[in-house]
Design a protein around this motif. Structure first.
Motif, mmCIF file in Angstrom:
data_model
loop_
_atom_site.group_PDB
_atom_site.id
_atom_site.type_symbol
_atom_site.label_atom_id
_atom_site.label_comp_id
_atom_site.label_asym_id
_atom_site.label_seq_id
_atom_site.Cartn_x
_atom_site.Cartn_y
_atom_site.Cartn_z
ATOM 1 N N LYS A 1 94.410 88.893 99.400
ATOM 2 C CA LYS A 1 95.407 87.848 99.163
ATOM 3 C C LYS A 1 94.842 86.462 99.454
ATOM 4 O O LYS A 1 95.165 85.495 98.767
ATOM 5 C CB LYS A 1 96.643 88.095 100.026
ATOM 6 C CG LYS A 1 97.499 89.205 99.456
ATOM 7 C CD LYS A 1 98.721 89.471 100.286
ATOM 8 C CE LYS A 1 99.561 90.553 99.611
ATOM 9 N NZ LYS A 1 100.572 91.084 100.503
ATOM 10 N N LEU A 2 93.999 86.368 100.474
ATOM 11 C CA LEU A 2 93.378 85.074 100.786
ATOM 12 C C LEU A 2 92.530 84.608 99.599
ATOM 13 O O LEU A 2 92.596 83.450 99.177
ATOM 14 C CB LEU A 2 92.530 85.194 102.058
ATOM 15 C CG LEU A 2 91.731 83.954 102.493
ATOM 16 C CD1 LEU A 2 92.620 82.719 102.635
ATOM 17 C CD2 LEU A 2 90.991 84.207 103.800
ATOM 18 N N GLN A 3 91.740 85.520 99.042
ATOM 19 C CA GLN A 3 90.918 85.164 97.881
ATOM 20 C C GLN A 3 91.794 84.793 96.683
ATOM 21 O O GLN A 3 91.535 83.800 95.995
ATOM 22 C CB GLN A 3 89.969 86.324 97.532
ATOM 23 C CG GLN A 3 89.254 86.187 96.178
ATOM 24 C CD GLN A 3 88.312 84.990 96.089
ATOM 25 O OE1 GLN A 3 87.961 84.374 97.101
ATOM 26 N NE2 GLN A 3 87.907 84.636 94.873
ATOM 27 N N LYS A 4 92.837 85.579 96.440
ATOM 28 C CA LYS A 4 93.705 85.299 95.288
ATOM 29 C C LYS A 4 94.342 83.916 95.428
ATOM 30 O O LYS A 4 94.481 83.179 94.442
ATOM 31 C CB LYS A 4 94.787 86.385 95.165
ATOM 32 C CG LYS A 4 94.262 87.682 94.594
ATOM 33 C CD LYS A 4 93.925 87.513 93.116
ATOM 34 C CE LYS A 4 92.710 88.332 92.739
ATOM 35 N NZ LYS A 4 92.177 87.987 91.410
ATOM 36 N N ASP A 5 94.730 83.565 96.651
ATOM 37 C CA ASP A 5 95.332 82.242 96.859
ATOM 38 C C ASP A 5 94.286 81.131 96.768
ATOM 39 O O ASP A 5 94.578 80.025 96.333
ATOM 40 C CB ASP A 5 96.080 82.208 98.193
ATOM 41 C CG ASP A 5 97.365 83.038 98.126
ATOM 42 O OD1 ASP A 5 97.839 83.291 97.000
ATOM 43 O OD2 ASP A 5 97.871 83.458 99.180
#
Lengths: 384, 299
Positions: free
Chosen positions: A219-223
């Motif tokens: 999720k950190l990467q996607k954001d």
């Protein structure tokens, strides 16, 4: 209101106008004026904030994390050794999805002791999950600080505003300091998604097994991937209110260029002067200044560089055993884009040695003289 | 009306530490937080660094505590708690109290710099060190809180701990904080009273709680309270308070010190101990006790 201020004070004004609520910092040359002015602002009530005068940079970032998880807008500033000492906590801030904004004054890492600029301190923190914005003028420092809070709080990712030691931190320039009302319109108060409160008790950032951890990082990467679009959106909003545009990458005379000089930080402005001079001599050269380093603006870099005959990347940093770090990133961005343009790597200005117009002339001479790079690294201004 | 006597509770009934958590059998640290939270109540936030309690609380997305928890980095219990307090106040919550809750490794060793900073600034938090005298969460490695002569996995029986326990309470007293105390899970009313006093004192408070660890001490889980009581009765871990680094008050006035053998023989970590080594431990206790009495009498 226009004022002649130093780069460090541009950071202080940015943090003040953003209505930072908790500031926690430890002094290090060349960052000290940032926190000196902020402590004055807190003392005289110009800024309604708590200033925690901690005993180390590690504690500075730890208390920023505590304040941020409690729901406060949080700011700090540091440099070099201080940033390195914070390293563990940088992961904590991004892993905890806390939108802390930090100024980092680029200073070379010891030993030998150096207080002068290069980018190895901040670039060593590349993989900590922080956004990084490199500035070239004091106006940009102030504007970027305000914009950084907006992006950080929207994305739930901490942000680093980076400026060169002395070349910017201690250099005085005219800066348009915007009205508070305008900044308030751009940057409303921080509304966290969740915060530490007895009204809704929950545990944050505890033991996380293999069945959950992976998704948190995904999720950190996607954001992070959403940030380039978010950056453009906030830039448009910023321009509407303040009349100044902030770009993730800034092209200068790139359209017809035969060589594009890729730069960052204050070297980016020197490059522009060099481009103007060389254009007068009939050399078709352009400049691409990269402001946003993380997330890396792949699309912009590909679009602007893919068709140019030659690319010359000037790095004020080095990844030992490989080469300049911006150069790596540019090569990696172009890989798979179909670009056949040779990328020439240059390293200059480590430990604060000057990067001048003559440095860029040398870069262009070498690039023009070779069809493909003869060396992985071309050293500019080193005494071999 | 029947003349049945109603049981009078000496501590509040409210439990903020949930049952069925991940503590080992006979865990002293578990009792320690139960008693402290009985004094502090629901309007409390807690910062827990790497330590046994980082696990006891439960893995994501669970927590056994009825208060908000921030799991922070190992050396940052104090500095994170300082930040939480500042942050809460800046968002308008001046009521919630903040506790930093760390083990002895996180306090005596890796977290001492941050703790010293917080104490020197007199930030308004309670720092509790629950002391089980080694890095128990990582598997019983020595810390600077490990006592003289004790076995741990890094002080093997052939070369047990050769230095005395660090005097963390004297270090904290040197910071002149408004309130500090030693406390024990074997004396819950005393512990509760001290937590309450800390709750009503502004500035940095420090409570050092003696919390036996059957897993690390190689003792029987049912002996945890007994061991903690013996530590007080032998004067190994006296219960006292210090105000502003100067005014010492002894809470349990031990008249007839029990010999340390009674305490040692219940623990496998001392099984290797030769009589002369036990005598050296006794000497150290006697010396520290006299030193403490001098401070108490001076106050």
């Amino acid at each position: 209101m226009k004022k002649v201020i130093m780069g460090n004070h541009a950071l202080s004004y940015g943090a003040m106008l953003s209505r930072s609520q908790v500031i926690s910092a430890y002094p290090i040359t060349p960052q000290t004026q940032v926190v000196e002015l902020l402590s004055e602002m807190c003392a005289d009530g110009t800024l309604q904030a708590k200033f925690i005068k901690v005993e180390s940079e590690h504690s500075a970032m730890a208390s920023c994390i505590g304040a941020s998880v409690a729901g406060a807008r949080t700011f700090t500033a540091t440099s070099a050794q201080g940033l390195a000492l914070m390293h563990e906590m940088l992961h904590w801030a991004s892993g905890g999805r806390l939108p802390i904004v930090m100024g980092n004054i680029n200073r070379a890492m010891a030993p030998g002791w150096s207080i002068w600029t290069d980018q190895n301190d901040s670039l060593s923190q590349r993989d900590t999950g922080w956004m990084q914005f490199y500035c070239s003028s004091n106006q940009e420092v102030l504007d970027t600080t305000i914009q950084a809070f907006k992006i950080a709080e929207t994305a739930g990712i901490p942000a680093m505003v980076v400026l060169d030691a002395f070349a910017l931190s201690h250099t005085y320039e005219v800066v348009d300091i915007p009205d508070q009302a305008k900044v308030d319109a751009f940057l409303p108060s921080y509304k966290p998604y969740a915060r530490l409160t007895p009204d809704a008790p929950c545990a944050f950032d505890g033991l996380t097994g293999p069945e959950h951890y992976f998704e948190l990082r995904y999720k950190l990467q996607k954001d992070m991937e959403k940030v380039p679009a978010l950056f453009n959106e906030t830039s448009r909003e910023f321009e509407k209110i303040f009349g100044r545009r902030l770009e993730a990458v800034e092209p200068y005379l790139c359209d017809d260029a035969e060589i594009i000089l890729v730069t960052s930080g204050t070297a980016g402005f020197t490059a522009r002067v060099a481009v103007d001079e060389m254009r007068k001599d009939g050399i078709k050269v352009g400049n691409l200044r990269i402001r946003m380093f993380r997330p890396f603006p792949f699309d912009d870099v590909r679009r602007l560089l893919a068709k140019v005959p030659k690319i010359a990347v000037l790095d004020r940093n080095i990844s030992y055993g490989y080469h300049g770090i911006f150069c790596q990133e540019v090569k990696s961005a172009l890989n798979g884009s179909g670009s056949k343009s040779p990328v020439f790597g240059f390293i200059a200005g480590l430990g604060g040695r000057d990067i001048t117009v003559a440095s860029f002339r040398e870069v262009v001479d070498i690039t023009r003289g070779q069809s493909t790079p003869a060396e992985e690294i071309n050293w500019i201004g080193v005494k071999k | 009306m029947s003349k049945e006597k109603k049981m009078r509770l000496t501590l509040p009934e409210e439990e903020l530490v949930g049952s069925g958590n991940l503590a080992c059998q006979g865990c002293g640290a578990n009792l320690a937080l139960r008693y402290v939270l009985k004094a502090f109540g629901k309007r409390t936030a807690i910062c827990i660094p790497a330590c046994c309690w980082a696990v006891i609380d439960g893995a994501f997305p669970h927590s056994c505590l009825g208060i908000p928890v921030y799991h922070c980095a190992f050396e940052t219990a104090a500095s994170t708690a300082t930040g939480v307090k500042a942050g809460l106040e800046m968002v308008g919550d001046t009521e919630t109290q903040v506790i930093a809750w760390a083990g002895d490794g996180g306090t005596f060793d890796i977290g001492i710099q941050a703790l010293s900073g917080t104490a020197e600034r007199n930030d308004d938090i309670l720092y509790v060190c629950y002391d089980n005298e080694a890095y128990m969460n990582t598997g019983i490695q020595r810390s600077s809180a490990t006592p003289l002569g004790a076995w741990t996995t890094t002080t093997p029986v052939k070369f047990p701990k050769d230095r005395p326990k660090k005097d963390i309470d004297a270090i904290m007293a040197a910071h002149r904080i408004p309130y500090q105390a030693t406390a024990s899970i074997a004396y819950p009313e005393d512990l509760y009273k001290k937590a309450l006093k800390a709750k009503n004192t502004r500035g940095t408070k420090f409570i050092h709680i003696y919390a036996p660890c059957p897993t690390g001490w190689k003792s029987r889980p049912e002996d945890t309270v007994k061991l903690a009581r013996l530590a007080v009765q032998t004067c190994l871990f006296p219960l006292y308070e210090v105000e502003h680094g100067e005014k010492y008050t002894l809470n349990i006035k031990v008249q007839n010190k029990k010999p340390i053998e009674e305490y040692i023989k219940l623990q496998g970590r001392y099984r290797h101990l030769k009589p002369e080594a036990a005598a050296a431990i006794q000497e150290g206790i006697d010396r520290d006790w006299e030193r403490l009495l001098k401070k108490v009498n001076a106050g």
